[in-house]
Motif scaffolding. Structure first.
Motif, PDB file in Angstrom:
ATOM      1  N   GLU A 173       4.810 100.538  30.914  1.00 43.61           N
ATOM      2  CA  GLU A 173       5.063 101.520  29.858  1.00 43.61           C
ATOM      3  C   GLU A 173       5.286 100.832  28.519  1.00 43.61           C
ATOM      4  O   GLU A 173       4.746 101.242  27.483  1.00 43.61           O
ATOM      5  N   ARG A 174       6.084  99.765  28.534  1.00 41.32           N
ATOM      6  CA  ARG A 174       6.377  99.049  27.297  1.00 41.32           C
ATOM      7  C   ARG A 174       5.153  98.279  26.797  1.00 41.32           C
ATOM      8  O   ARG A 174       4.978  98.118  25.592  1.00 41.32           O
ATOM      9  N   LEU A 175       4.334  97.805  27.723  1.00 39.08           N
ATOM     10  CA  LEU A 175       3.112  97.112  27.328  1.00 39.08           C
ATOM     11  C   LEU A 175       2.190  98.058  26.572  1.00 39.08           C
ATOM     12  O   LEU A 175       1.611  97.684  25.543  1.00 39.08           O
ATOM     13  N   LYS A 176       2.057  99.280  27.036  1.00 35.89           N
ATOM     14  CA  LYS A 176       1.236 100.271  26.329  1.00 35.89           C
ATOM     15  C   LYS A 176       1.811 100.556  24.942  1.00 35.89           C
ATOM     16  O   LYS A 176       1.066 100.705  23.965  1.00 35.89           O
ATOM     17  N   GLU A 177       3.128 100.621  24.864  1.00 39.43           N
ATOM     18  CA  GLU A 177       3.787 100.838  23.571  1.00 39.43           C
ATOM     19  C   GLU A 177       3.452  99.701  22.611  1.00 39.43           C
ATOM     20  O   GLU A 177       3.127  99.943  21.437  1.00 39.43           O
ATOM     21  N   TYR A 178       3.508  98.475  23.112  1.00 40.42           N
ATOM     22  CA  TYR A 178       3.185  97.314  22.274  1.00 40.42           C
ATOM     23  C   TYR A 178       1.724  97.332  21.858  1.00 40.42           C
ATOM     24  O   TYR A 178       1.380  97.042  20.709  1.00 40.42           O
ATOM     25  N   GLN A 179       0.843  97.675  22.784  1.00 37.01           N
ATOM     26  CA  GLN A 179      -0.586  97.728  22.480  1.00 37.01           C
ATOM     27  C   GLN A 179      -0.897  98.765  21.403  1.00 37.01           C
ATOM     28  O   GLN A 179      -1.796  98.572  20.580  1.00 37.01           O
ATOM     29  N   ASN A 180      -0.150  99.846  21.387  1.00 34.70           N
ATOM     30  CA  ASN A 180      -0.347 100.868  20.361  1.00 34.70           C
ATOM     31  C   ASN A 180       0.150 100.416  18.995  1.00 34.70           C
ATOM     32  O   ASN A 180      -0.312 100.895  17.958  1.00 34.70           O
ATOM     33  N   GLN A 181       1.098  99.468  18.994  1.00 36.66           N
ATOM     34  CA  GLN A 181       1.685  98.996  17.739  1.00 36.66           C
ATOM     35  C   GLN A 181       0.866  97.879  17.095  1.00 36.66           C
ATOM     36  O   GLN A 181       0.840  97.757  15.864  1.00 36.66           O
ATOM     37  N   VAL A 182       0.205  97.060  17.920  1.00 36.42           N
ATOM     38  CA  VAL A 182      -0.420  95.834  17.426  1.00 36.42           C
ATOM     39  C   VAL A 182      -1.936  95.886  17.618  1.00 36.42           C
ATOM     40  O   VAL A 182      -2.410  95.926  18.755  1.00 36.42           O
ATOM     41  N   PRO A 183      -2.709  95.888  16.548  1.00 35.59           N
ATOM     42  CA  PRO A 183      -4.174  95.901  16.663  1.00 35.59           C
ATOM     43  C   PRO A 183      -4.698  94.649  17.353  1.00 35.59           C
ATOM     44  O   PRO A 183      -4.176  93.548  17.146  1.00 35.59           O
ATOM     45  N   GLY A 184      -5.721  94.818  18.178  1.00 35.74           N
ATOM     46  CA  GLY A 184      -6.387  93.680  18.778  1.00 35.74           C
ATOM     47  C   GLY A 184      -5.808  93.194  20.082  1.00 35.74           C
ATOM     48  O   GLY A 184      -6.343  92.265  20.701  1.00 35.74           O
ATOM     49  N   VAL A 185      -4.699  93.790  20.546  1.00 33.84           N
ATOM     50  CA  VAL A 185      -4.112  93.373  21.815  1.00 33.84           C
ATOM     51  C   VAL A 185      -4.964  93.922  22.959  1.00 33.84           C
ATOM     52  O   VAL A 185      -5.264  95.113  22.980  1.00 33.84           O
TER      53      VAL A 185
END
Length: 350
Positions: free
Chosen positions: A244-256
């Motif tokens: 869940e947190r990984l998806k949150e991070y991916q939404n915040q940071v372009p290119g992940v």
């Protein structure tokens, strides 16, 4: 929520070393059963003096290059904290064969053994050297450059194997890219000693610390307690929360790179303080701290030597990914860590 490992069986490879022994003590303090695997090529038995009196601790002497040893050590364990490696960029340049055998063959042996034993998650020591010649600061996990040493190559290959094992066999893997870890029990002696204990030891003996280059190179120095916290979190954050947190991070940071619902966890994280200091600044701070014990230290001059092959000029980490996904928040600043380190060395080296 701050997750911790409690009441589990954990294997710590390289558990007699600087980082490994501190992890062993932390795990035992939390009521875990701990197995330490070490061949004592760089680790020291005295680092385990507290652990050896604990009935929940088992020491197994052996080499990760031996597959049977790895299989025996991991039997019945819930988690693995893989710290065993041959560190040092200069060592790998002088002897790339042994570094490769230990850091790659040994790593794959241990990873395979963990998979066979049904280990829930395999957390391993990665390295900031993986960023190589990529110049952008701060360093973010999904952007790396070309490797500058055999050591850096071995640590990057470990990441590739970890991801491959996760994809093929379904074992969860988490790599922690350490940035210049320092603190209690770090050995100040030998040709490959890290810069902070080496400088402290020199100053305490009224000898000039030797800086490679002009002292403008910078590092993200990271105190050992921050590394312990990161390892605990890397093991203990539940899979559902992690994703869940990984998806949150991916939404915040372009290119992940994205992750599918079914994908097995295989991620790497920077473990650092998130700030950088030059080697000149480091020496000045050490003089200030040690001056409280010995006023003569403030007057010791610095000697500047040639640049070392394979060294990265500047290093500073983004720790945002670890904050979002693991809940990592450095417990100790660089300046406070230096104070604690100086106190420890003054008490234990004098």
């Amino acid at each position: 929520m701050n997750y911790e490992v409690k009441h589990k069986k954990v294997l710590v490879t390289g558990g007699a070393g600087f980082i490994g022994s501190n992890l062993v003590d932390s795990l035992l303090d939390n009521g875990n059963t701990v197995v330490c695997l070490d061949n004592f090529s760089t680790g020291k038995i005295e680092n385990l003096k507290d652990a050896q009196s604990n009935p929940n601790f088992t020491l197994k002497e052996g080499d990760i290059r031996d597959r049977n040893t790895c299989m025996e050590a991991v039997e019945g364990c819930d988690y693995v904290l893989h710290q065993a490696a041959l560190g040092s960029v200069p060592r790998s340049i002088e002897d790339p064969i042994t570094s490769t055998e230990v850091n790659i063959i040994g790593f794959v042996n241990m990873l395979f053994a963990a998979k066979e034993a049904g280990v829930k998650r395999f957390v391993y020591a990665a390295s900031s050297s993986t960023y190589g010649d990529h110049k952008a600061l701060p360093k973010v996990e999904h952007v790396i450059g070309n490797s500058l040493s055999p050591y850096a190559i071995t640590k990057y290959v470990d990441e590739l194997f970890a991801k491959n094992f996760s994809d093929i066999y379904g074992i969860e893997t988490v790599g922690l890219r350490y940035f210049n870890v320092f603190g209690r029990r770090q050995d100040p002696n030998g040709a490959y000693a890290a810069v902070i204990p080496k400088f402290i030891s020199s100053l305490m003996k009224h000898e000039s610390p030797i800086i490679n280059g002009d002292g403008s190179n910078s590092r993200d120095f990271t105190y050992i307690d921050n590394v312990i916290q990161a390892n605990q979190l890397a093991v203990a954050v539940p899979t559902t929360v992690f994703k869940e947190r990984l998806k949150e991070y991916q939404n915040q940071v372009p290119g992940v790179p994205g992750i599918s619902e079914a994908a097995t966890i295989s991620e790497v994280f920077n473990v650092a303080y998130g700030e950088s200091s030059t080697l000149n600044e480091l020496v000045n701070l050490l003089k200030e701290e040690l001056n409280t014990f010995d006023s003569l230290i403030a007057e010791i001059p610095v000697v500047f030597g040639p640049e070392r092959r394979g060294d990265v000029p500047h290093s500073m980490a983004s720790i945002e990914k670890g904050k979002v996904i693991l809940g990592y928040k450095p417990l100790c600043s660089f300046s406070l860590g230096l104070k604690r380190a100086c106190d420890w060395y003054w008490e234990n080296l004098n």
